[in-house]
Design a protein around this motif. Structure first.
Motif, PDB file in Angstrom:
ATOM      1  N   GLN A 395       0.833  -1.205   0.000  1.00  0.00           N
ATOM      2  CA  GLN A 395       0.000   0.000   0.000  1.00  0.00           C
ATOM      3  C   GLN A 395       0.871   1.259   0.000  1.00  0.00           C
ATOM      4  OE1 GLN A 395      -3.687  -0.045   2.660  1.00  0.00           O
ATOM      5  NE2 GLN A 395      -2.532  -1.768   3.493  1.00  0.00           N
ATOM      6  N   VAL A 413      -7.389  -3.673  -1.175  1.00  0.00           N
ATOM      7  CA  VAL A 413      -6.282  -4.450  -0.635  1.00  0.00           C
ATOM      8  C   VAL A 413      -6.843  -5.562   0.228  1.00  0.00           C
ATOM      9  CG1 VAL A 413      -5.932  -3.102   1.484  1.00  0.00           C
ATOM     10  CG2 VAL A 413      -3.970  -4.235   0.401  1.00  0.00           C
ATOM     11  N   SER A 416      -4.028  -5.274   5.823  1.00  0.00           N
ATOM     12  CA  SER A 416      -3.481  -4.044   6.365  1.00  0.00           C
ATOM     13  C   SER A 416      -3.168  -4.289   7.831  1.00  0.00           C
ATOM     14  CB  SER A 416      -4.451  -2.882   6.178  1.00  0.00           C
ATOM     15  OG  SER A 416      -3.815  -1.640   6.414  1.00  0.00           O
ATOM     16  N   TYR A 425      -6.665   2.772   0.432  1.00  0.00           N
ATOM     17  CA  TYR A 425      -7.119   1.419   0.132  1.00  0.00           C
ATOM     18  C   TYR A 425      -8.272   0.996   1.036  1.00  0.00           C
ATOM     19  CZ  TYR A 425      -3.232   0.717  -3.034  1.00  0.00           C
ATOM     20  OH  TYR A 425      -2.359   0.809  -4.091  1.00  0.00           O
TER      21      TYR A 425
END
Length: 717
Positions: A395, A413, A416, A425
């Motif tokens: 990212q 995505v 994270s 994202y």
């Protein structure tokens, strides 16, 4: 003398040990304290993400007292591992610990916070296992470690605890016996010789989340087109098929802002070549330009594993891990040279010709897909730490490519973690439970991440419309048709209602855009749990009577506290209560204060539980008293750079109201240099009972995308 000497040495060692296990405290921002226990590792979540606090905004949240007794926060170092203990009161509830899908209340959980594909249980293995929790008492704690972290969230009771019962309860004879401990501590194990952690004060729960988000840089402000509508097309679509689908949206009157191309855009996928397939896309530059000319951005699917077929494979191979993913090399993004090779390929082949964003897949799990914990990486960062941060790093470095061009992006995505709040994202996955999708949307507001309850396919038109309705009230309104090929109009019986809601998404863009601006500048989560709303009171009684528990199936079953996990706040004024397939009516818990129907302006209640029967054509949405919802005309594409649009300002309620409407050019980062404005909208009641609205004048030298303004009073007299 010998004994005295030995005693002195023992005392000295005891003092040194006590000193070495003391926590070093520093207030790093108003209401934010850093604790250092032992020797923290050099690599952690904040370093991997590059997160930088928004100090100016944190100052504006204001000062606050330390929310706990520091002496009650304890640290021990044993067997090379760090044990932390935080105090927990009997009536205290916990929220957070990452992107959970089935529960909002996290007290009485045992978790291992581990990046993984969500497997159907809230056990800590999830796409964003953010090691942050918030307490109902108005404080939060963040553990800045890139390790797999174990958490006992009020489940373990020490024998020396002040609340250890003087008299045990006999299960056979006693009525109040419980299988689980009532604990006075949250205990956390970090497999390292030290850790850095942070305590965030409130005192209000929403202020805790503001401080946490701003400490991580503040939320991302998407381009206006990112808040429009997106369609992800089938995996093997050609440029001609994409053009045909885009034209169909136009002809049928459905809005569309960006199209997602799935793995087939590449000449090789699983692992990837990161170059265009010349059979499907013979002239990608011309194709991208044609789409941009039509107001359509392109978003490309990738996973970051490099195929031997890739043009840069030989160059990057020495800079990759010992193990492969789908036989693709895994770049070590901690190495500048690896980053240069990999991300330059994306820049030159895609971004430089006008591609607007990415969908970053499979950086989460499963264990049998990703590298094992015994893998080695040339930077020396452990496989475990890479697993916890790989999604963060992809990212971060794709975001940088767009930032260098002064161009905002918005993408998807699969993984994270803490530190990722400021990235452009939204998280998605392959799990497809509608109810759990809404719970995840609620929990995202406790973790500094965004989540989309995307729509893929449905068994009936009813299910399709119900999923679509809640998708419209989320960070990214998206159909993901990579496999099914589903279109908004695929279910004819609800096609017109789907169009109506997709156009509503576009009408509400001024409201959504301001909501995300507040996420960026003030740290307020755009979509969040009712627990963060002032005036919300939740039942804490036990929901399940003992008589309804089948002890043959589970001899240790217990009643659980009620949690609200199917309604949420969207921005400052909207309460959204999705309907699920088969539901005709549902209950909605209204916070204190007067609330009004979003569609009609009718008063619906004040601080009570109501039952609504909206029909298939509506998702229940309510507006708090004094709510101002700025809207624009329905458009098939988001406004262009600096394009002016007329506004309809909808006002709900009886009390005077004020709303700060955010404005900038909609696409660039020029707002970081001051090229933005907040226009104040006011609505007041005159002596004759008539409501009068106004908007402040545009600031000289600032962007102004606001045309004519109309005030609509929705409240029925």
């Amino acid at each position: 003398m010998k004994k005295i000497g030995l005693l002195a040495i023992y005392l000295c060692l005891s003092i040194l040990q006590a000193f070495s296990q003391a926590i070093q405290w520093t207030e790093v921002h108003p209401g934010v304290w850093k604790g250092v226990a032992g020797k923290p590792e050099n690599f952690d979540l904040l370093k991997a993400s590059g997160a930088k606090p928004n100090a100016t905004a944190l100052d504006k949240v204001g000062s606050a007292s330390f929310p706990l007794q520091q002496a009650d926060i304890k640290f021990e170092l044993q067997d090379g591992k760090t044990f932390l203990s935080f105090p927990l009161e009997l009536e205290e509830q916990l929220y957070g610990f990452g992107l959970n899908f089935q529960t909002v209340h996290q007290r009485a959980k045992v978790l291992e916070l581990h990046v993984d594909h969500y497997g159907g249980k809230d056990n800590g293995r999830t796409h964003a296992p953010v090691p942050f929790y918030m307490s109902s008492k108005g404080y939060g704690v963040f553990i800045n470690s890139a390790r797999y972290i174990k958490v006992w969230a009020g489940t373990s009771l020490r024998k020396d605890s002040p609340i250890f019962p003087a008299e045990p309860v006999d299960r056979t004879a006693g009525k109040n016996w419980q299988s689980r401990n009532t604990s006075d501590a949250i205990e956390i194990l970090v497999p390292a010789e030290g850790v850095e952690f942070y305590v965030f004060a409130g005192p209000k729960p929403l202020q805790v989340m503001q401080r946490y988000n701003l400490f991580n840089g503040g939320g991302y402000l998407p381009p206006r087109w990112g808040l429009g509508f997106t369609q992800r097309v089938k995996t093997k679509f050609t440029d001609a098929e994409v053009k045909e689908e885009v034209q169909a949206f136009q002809d049928k009157g459905y809005p569309l802002d960006f199209v997602g191309l799935e793995p087939g855009w590449q000449s090789w996928a699983y692992p990837g070549s990161f170059t265009w397939d010349k059979g499907r896309y013979p002239n990608p530059q011309a194709f991208v330009k044609e789409m941009l000319d039509k107001g359509i951005r392109l978003n490309l699917w990738i996973n970051p594993y490099v195929s031997p077929k890739a043009s840069f494979y030989k160059e990057i191979r020495p800079l990759t891990g010992s193990h492969t993913v789908w036989r693709g090399a895994v770049p070590d993004f901690n190495l500048p040279e690896a980053r240069k090779i990999f991300f330059n390929q994306l820049k030159q082949d895609q971004i430089d010709i006008g591609v607007s964003g990415y969908k970053i897949d499979e950086v989460d799990g499963y264990d049998y897909h990703l590298w094992p914990d015994i893998a080695k990486f040339p930077s020396g960062v452990s496989a475990e730490q890479m697993r916890q941060t790989y999604g963060l790093m992809v990212q971060r470095y794709t975001s940088d490519l767009f930032k260098e061009r002064n161009q905002r992006t918005f993408g998807l995505v699969r993984a994270s973690n803490g530190g990722g709040t400021s990235f452009p994202y939204v998280i998605y996955n392959d799990y497809y439970n509608h109810e759990d999708f809404i719970t995840a949307l609620i929990n995202s507001g406790f973790s500094g991440v965004l989540w989309t309850p995307e729509v893929r396919a449905s068994k009936t038109g009813e299910e399709w419309l119900r999923r679509f309705q809640s998708n419209v009230f989320s960070p990214m309104a998206m159909i993901n048709a990579w496999s099914s090929g589903t279109k908004p109009w695929t279910y004819p019986d609800v096609a017109e209602k789907v169009k109506e809601f997709s156009l509503l998404r576009m009408k509400m863009m001024p409201y959504w855009y301001t909501t995300f601006a507040k996420y960026h500048f003030e740290g307020i989560p755009p979509f969040r749990a009712m627990n963060l709303e002032e005036g919300f009171q939740q039942e804490v009684k036990k929901e399940v009577a003992a008589a309804n528990i089948n002890l043959e199936e589970n001899p240790y079953a217990e009643a659980t506290s009620k949690e609200i996990k199917d309604q949420y706040m969207a921005g400052d004024y909207l309460l959204v209560a999705p309907m699920f397939t088969g539901q005709i009516s549902r209950k909605v818990v209204l916070p204190k204060g007067r609330w009004y129907d979003f569609y009609t302006g009718d008063f619906v209640g004040d601080g009570k539980v109501i039952t609504v029967t909206p029909g298939l054509d509506k998702i229940p949405v309510f507006v708090k008293d004094g709510g101002i919802i700025p809207m624009m005309p329905a458009k098939l594409h988001a406004p262009k750079l600096n394009e002016k649009v007329d506004l309809e300002i909808r006002f709900y309620g009886e009390k005077p109201a004020s709303f700060m409407l955010y404005d900038d050019d909609g696409e660039t980062f020029n707002y970081e240099k001051g090229a933005f404005s907040w226009r104040e909208i006011k609505v007041e009641k005159l002596k004759n009972g008539i409501f009068k609205g106004s908007i402040s004048a545009p600031e000289k030298g600032k962007p102004n995308t606001i045309g004519k303004v109309k005030i609509t009073v929705m409240t029925k007299k």
